[in-house]
Design a protein around this motif. Structure first.
Motif, PDB file in Angstrom:
ATOM      1  N   ARG A 182       0.795  -1.222   0.000  1.00  0.00           N
ATOM      2  CA  ARG A 182       0.000   0.000   0.000  1.00  0.00           C
ATOM      3  C   ARG A 182       0.831   1.277   0.000  1.00  0.00           C
ATOM      4  N   PRO A 183       1.886   1.390   0.811  1.00  0.00           N
ATOM      5  CA  PRO A 183       2.684   2.635   0.740  1.00  0.00           C
ATOM      6  C   PRO A 183       3.305   2.852  -0.633  1.00  0.00           C
ATOM      7  N   PHE A 184       3.700   1.798  -1.279  1.00  0.00           N
ATOM      8  CA  PHE A 184       4.350   1.915  -2.582  1.00  0.00           C
ATOM      9  C   PHE A 184       3.319   2.202  -3.673  1.00  0.00           C
ATOM     10  N   LYS A 216       8.074  10.847 -15.384  1.00  0.00           N
ATOM     11  CA  LYS A 216       7.988   9.490 -15.935  1.00  0.00           C
ATOM     12  C   LYS A 216       8.980   8.548 -15.240  1.00  0.00           C
ATOM     13  N   ALA A 217      10.196   9.053 -14.980  1.00  0.00           N
ATOM     14  CA  ALA A 217      11.184   8.246 -14.261  1.00  0.00           C
ATOM     15  C   ALA A 217      10.731   7.931 -12.842  1.00  0.00           C
ATOM     16  N   ALA A 218      10.066   8.920 -12.207  1.00  0.00           N
ATOM     17  CA  ALA A 218       9.553   8.689 -10.855  1.00  0.00           C
ATOM     18  C   ALA A 218       8.475   7.614 -10.860  1.00  0.00           C
ATOM     19  N   ILE A 219       7.651   7.635 -11.914  1.00  0.00           N
ATOM     20  CA  ILE A 219       6.632   6.586 -12.020  1.00  0.00           C
ATOM     21  C   ILE A 219       7.278   5.221 -12.219  1.00  0.00           C
ATOM     22  N   GLU A 220       8.315   5.164 -13.051  1.00  0.00           N
ATOM     23  CA  GLU A 220       9.012   3.888 -13.273  1.00  0.00           C
ATOM     24  C   GLU A 220       9.637   3.366 -11.984  1.00  0.00           C
ATOM     25  N   GLN A 221      10.267   4.281 -11.211  1.00  0.00           N
ATOM     26  CA  GLN A 221      10.862   3.882  -9.934  1.00  0.00           C
ATOM     27  C   GLN A 221       9.780   3.416  -8.955  1.00  0.00           C
ATOM     28  N   ALA A 222       8.643   4.100  -8.933  1.00  0.00           N
ATOM     29  CA  ALA A 222       7.559   3.697  -8.042  1.00  0.00           C
ATOM     30  C   ALA A 222       7.013   2.335  -8.429  1.00  0.00           C
ATOM     31  N   ASN A 280       9.554  -0.282  -7.228  1.00  0.00           N
ATOM     32  CA  ASN A 280       9.439  -0.493  -5.780  1.00  0.00           C
ATOM     33  C   ASN A 280       8.169  -1.274  -5.433  1.00  0.00           C
ATOM     34  N   LEU A 281       7.104  -0.989  -6.155  1.00  0.00           N
ATOM     35  CA  LEU A 281       5.876  -1.744  -5.920  1.00  0.00           C
ATOM     36  C   LEU A 281       6.063  -3.210  -6.281  1.00  0.00           C
TER      37      LEU A 281
END
Length: 411
Positions: free
Chosen positions: A127-129, A189-195, A198-199
């Motif tokens: 959930r946090p991710f 977009k990079a932040a979304i890829e990293q998220a 992590n998920l």
């Protein structure tokens, strides 16, 4: 004068009734009494001597020579076996650690069972991710909207700047704002890829096919990248590590002086694995690799062999002994191990010559091969060595020889 022997009484009685007329014969009677005593003493001594008491002229019979068993010194080509203590380990050991921090909410595998690559072993609370991913997507939407606005500004102001209706600096500001908006979109977009990564990391997966160990993390634990949750080991084939001395390594190099010769010999080695209960593992192994260095503390080099393990019978951490034919020794002289005695670092054997006498020799021993010992120096083919009764013989002693049976000579 002497009276006659009185048989009616148990004792002997002597009487010397000397009258006045016989006083002249006293000295003669004394001499006769002393002579009689001397004769009696000689008779007693003769009787004792004839019975054997105290006879020192009778010599004791010599003991028979000891009986010993012997075996002949045999000469033949011998395969020289070497044997080392071995430790088993997985071909690949993958330590399973989470890539993100969070609370364990599920364990998806059975401990000790076979797992496949990419199987989910543990589940971390996602959930946090997921919230971070949603936030990154919203920021991307904002950045894309800003990018659209800046693109419209550039398109509108470009012809106006050409006609001098607006200042050139305004168009320049529009262009720079458009470039900044594009960069913001790329960052979001990079932040979304990293998220998303992590998920996905909340699913702790197996990295290889293998047997998974007992879990060290439990549901509800807060775990992180430094936490070891379990280990998965590839067990088919399985490695057997053993250590050879530097002298053994150098002897191998001398027998195989070129890299090609060493590689050929290594491919031909057939390894046997003797397990801790004394049984021999039914499948043969092969040589795998030698370590890059010799341990400076032990003066030994680490070697590894591979053994097929289709049923996962062998497990990491087991101990055993690796055994294989290191080389063939041509024309080696062999005697049973029990024929060799060690005294203060020197090795000796008792050799029985053609005259039946023992000669104790110091020999130089080589490798052990089964129940036999290779002799480097000190013996010749066909000579007989004592294998039973070594403790009874001395140098130069005659012995009674019997041939040892094959089982007695080898044990």
């Amino acid at each position: 004068m002497w009276h006659q022997w009185n048989t009616s009484k148990p004792a002997v009685r002597f009487s010397t009734n000397v009258g006045s007329a016989n006083k002249g014969n006293g000295s003669s009677n004394c001499r006769n009494f002393a002579t009689t005593l001397c004769v009696l003493g000689c008779v007693v001594f003769t009787l004792l001597s004839s019975s054997g008491c105290g006879n020192k002229n009778v010599s004791a019979a010599a003991p028979p020579p000891p009986s010993v068993q012997v075996a002949e010194v045999v000469q033949r080509d011998v395969p020289v076996y070497h044997e080392w203590i071995a430790t088993l380990d997985g071909y690949v050991n993958a330590i399973i650690q989470p890539q993100v921090s969070g609370y364990l909410i599920k364990q998806n595998y059975r401990e000790g069972a076979l797992v496949r690559k990419n199987d989910v072993l543990f589940k971390i609370d996602p959930r946090p991710f997921q919230a971070v991913l949603d936030q990154a997507k919203a920021q991307l939407a904002q950045a894309e909207a800003q990018l659209g606005k800046t693109q419209l500004d550039v398109q509108r102001d470009t012809p106006l700047a050409k006609e001098k209706a607006i200042a050139q600096s305004q168009l320049d500001n529009d262009i720079q704002a458009n470039l900044a908006a594009k960069a913001t979109v790329q960052a979001d977009k990079a932040a979304i890829e990293q998220a998303e990564i992590n998920l996905e990391f909340t699913n702790v997966r197996s990295l290889i096919d293998g047997v998974a160990g007992i879990a060290t993390g439990q549901v509800g634990n807060l775990v992180g990248p430094q936490t070891v949750l379990t280990t998965v080991s590839e067990l088919d084939p399985i490695k057997a590590y053993f250590v050879a001395s530097e002298q053994q390594y150098l002897a191998f190099v001398q027998r195989n002086p070129t890299a090609a010769a060493r590689e050929k010999t290594e491919r031909q080695l057939v390894l046997e694995l003797i397990l801790a209960d004394g049984s021999t593992y039914p499948k043969k192994g092969s040589f795998f690799a030698a370590d890059r260095h010799v341990d400076v503390q032990t003066g030994a080099i680490r070697l590894a062999g591979l053994f097929p393990n289709p049923d996962n019978v062998l497990r990491p951490g087991q101990y055993g002994r690796v055994r294989f034919v290191s080389y063939i020794r041509p024309g080696a002289l062999l005697i049973p191990q029990k024929a060799v005695t060690e005294l203060q670092g020197m090795y000796q054997v008792a050799v029985v010559g053609s005259d039946g006498k023992v000669s104790v020799r110091t020999v130089k021993v080589g490798e052990l091969t089964g129940p036999m010992w290779i002799i480097e120096q000190g013996l010749k083919p066909g000579e007989r060595v004592v294998v039973e009764g070594v403790q009874k013989v001395r140098d130069g002693m005659p012995v009674k020889v019997t041939s040892a049976t094959a089982s007695a000579a080898g044990n």
